[in-house]
Design a protein around this motif. Structure first.
Motif, PDB file in Angstrom:
ATOM      1  N   CYS A 148       0.849  -1.202   0.000  1.00 58.64           N
ATOM      2  CA  CYS A 148       0.000   0.000   0.000  1.00 58.64           C
ATOM      3  C   CYS A 148       0.878   1.243   0.000  1.00 58.64           C
ATOM      4  O   CYS A 148       2.025   1.203   0.441  1.00 58.64           O
ATOM      5  CB  CYS A 148      -0.898   0.019   1.234  1.00 58.64           C
ATOM      6  SG  CYS A 148      -2.142  -1.281   1.263  1.00 58.64           S
ATOM      7  N   ARG A 163       0.614   5.254   1.270  1.00 54.58           N
ATOM      8  CA  ARG A 163      -0.122   6.309   1.983  1.00 54.58           C
ATOM      9  C   ARG A 163       0.438   7.653   1.530  1.00 54.58           C
ATOM     10  O   ARG A 163       1.624   7.788   1.266  1.00 54.58           O
ATOM     11  CB  ARG A 163       0.050   6.163   3.487  1.00 54.58           C
ATOM     12  CG  ARG A 163      -0.728   5.008   4.047  1.00 54.58           C
ATOM     13  CD  ARG A 163      -0.779   5.040   5.542  1.00 54.58           C
ATOM     14  NE  ARG A 163      -1.400   3.805   6.009  1.00 54.58           N
ATOM     15  CZ  ARG A 163      -1.032   3.142   7.071  1.00 54.58           C
ATOM     16  NH1 ARG A 163      -0.038   3.572   7.823  1.00 54.58           N
ATOM     17  NH2 ARG A 163      -1.656   2.037   7.411  1.00 54.58           N
ATOM     18  N   LYS A 179      -6.024  13.032   2.749  1.00 55.93           N
ATOM     19  CA  LYS A 179      -5.184  11.898   3.145  1.00 55.93           C
ATOM     20  C   LYS A 179      -5.744  10.695   2.423  1.00 55.93           C
ATOM     21  O   LYS A 179      -6.957  10.541   2.279  1.00 55.93           O
ATOM     22  CB  LYS A 179      -5.254  11.646   4.660  1.00 55.93           C
ATOM     23  CG  LYS A 179      -4.556  12.682   5.501  1.00 55.93           C
ATOM     24  CD  LYS A 179      -3.082  12.407   5.539  1.00 55.93           C
ATOM     25  CE  LYS A 179      -2.425  13.336   6.561  1.00 55.93           C
ATOM     26  NZ  LYS A 179      -0.992  13.252   6.533  1.00 55.93           N
ATOM     27  N   GLU A 212      -4.952   6.357   0.902  1.00 56.47           N
ATOM     28  CA  GLU A 212      -4.175   5.118   0.865  1.00 56.47           C
ATOM     29  C   GLU A 212      -4.609   4.340  -0.369  1.00 56.47           C
ATOM     30  O   GLU A 212      -5.799   4.140  -0.609  1.00 56.47           O
ATOM     31  CB  GLU A 212      -4.404   4.292   2.127  1.00 56.47           C
ATOM     32  CG  GLU A 212      -3.550   3.037   2.164  1.00 56.47           C
ATOM     33  CD  GLU A 212      -3.673   2.288   3.469  1.00 56.47           C
ATOM     34  OE1 GLU A 212      -2.901   2.591   4.393  1.00 56.47           O
ATOM     35  OE2 GLU A 212      -4.559   1.416   3.550  1.00 56.47           O
TER      36      GLU A 212
END
Length: 154
Positions: free
Chosen positions: A118, A120, A135, A137
């Motif tokens: 992943c 971020r 924000k 991910e």
């Protein structure tokens, strides 16, 4: 020729000029009096509703949501294609020609959690409706493509 010049000496020219000025002043005063004969009053003034300027029809919120979704996809594409090692912590600029929005992706890190890769990140979005910070991910799916797991405004 001399007789004509003598006939009109400077005193006579002064009388003619003075009479001309008086005639202009009287004419202007009569004209202005005619304009104000109805009486000008601020109390009688009203807004002219027959003229509409700078008018734009109100638009539904759906295009704004579609723009944000399109920008989210553009940001996801920039995050998934970024070479994190090459960036060395630098911001990744992004732009969406379709919506006119742009911004920068920062704090981009890659994590492996339970065998799933992943990324971020934080992203700014500058558009006609303002500036926002997000924000998010993005995770690598089993099929090999990236999927947005989280994308929220702060």
């Amino acid at each position: 020729m001399l007789r004509i010049a003598q006939a009109f000496d400077s005193r006579q020219w002064g009388v003619i000029a003075s009479a001309s000025v008086k005639a202009v002043v009287v004419t202007a005063a009569i004209s202005l009096a005619g304009c104000g004969a109805g009486g000008f009053s601020l109390e009688k003034m009203d807004v002219d509703r027959s003229i509409i300027t700078s008018s734009a029809p109100s638009s539904p919120a759906a295009p704004a949501i579609a723009d944000k979704d399109s920008d989210q996809t553009t940001i996801g594409n920039a995050v998934s294609s970024a070479d994190i090692k090459e960036l060395g912590g630098q911001a990744v600029p992004w732009a969406n020609a379709g919506t006119g929005s742009r911004g920068a992706i920062t704090e981009l890190v890659e994590l492996k959690d339970g065998g799933v890769t992943c990324r971020r990140f934080s992203a700014t979005r500058e558009s006609f409706d303002g500036v926002a910070l997000y924000k998010g991910e993005l995770c690598l799916a089993e099929a090999g493509g990236w999927r947005m797991q989280e994308f929220k405004a702060l």
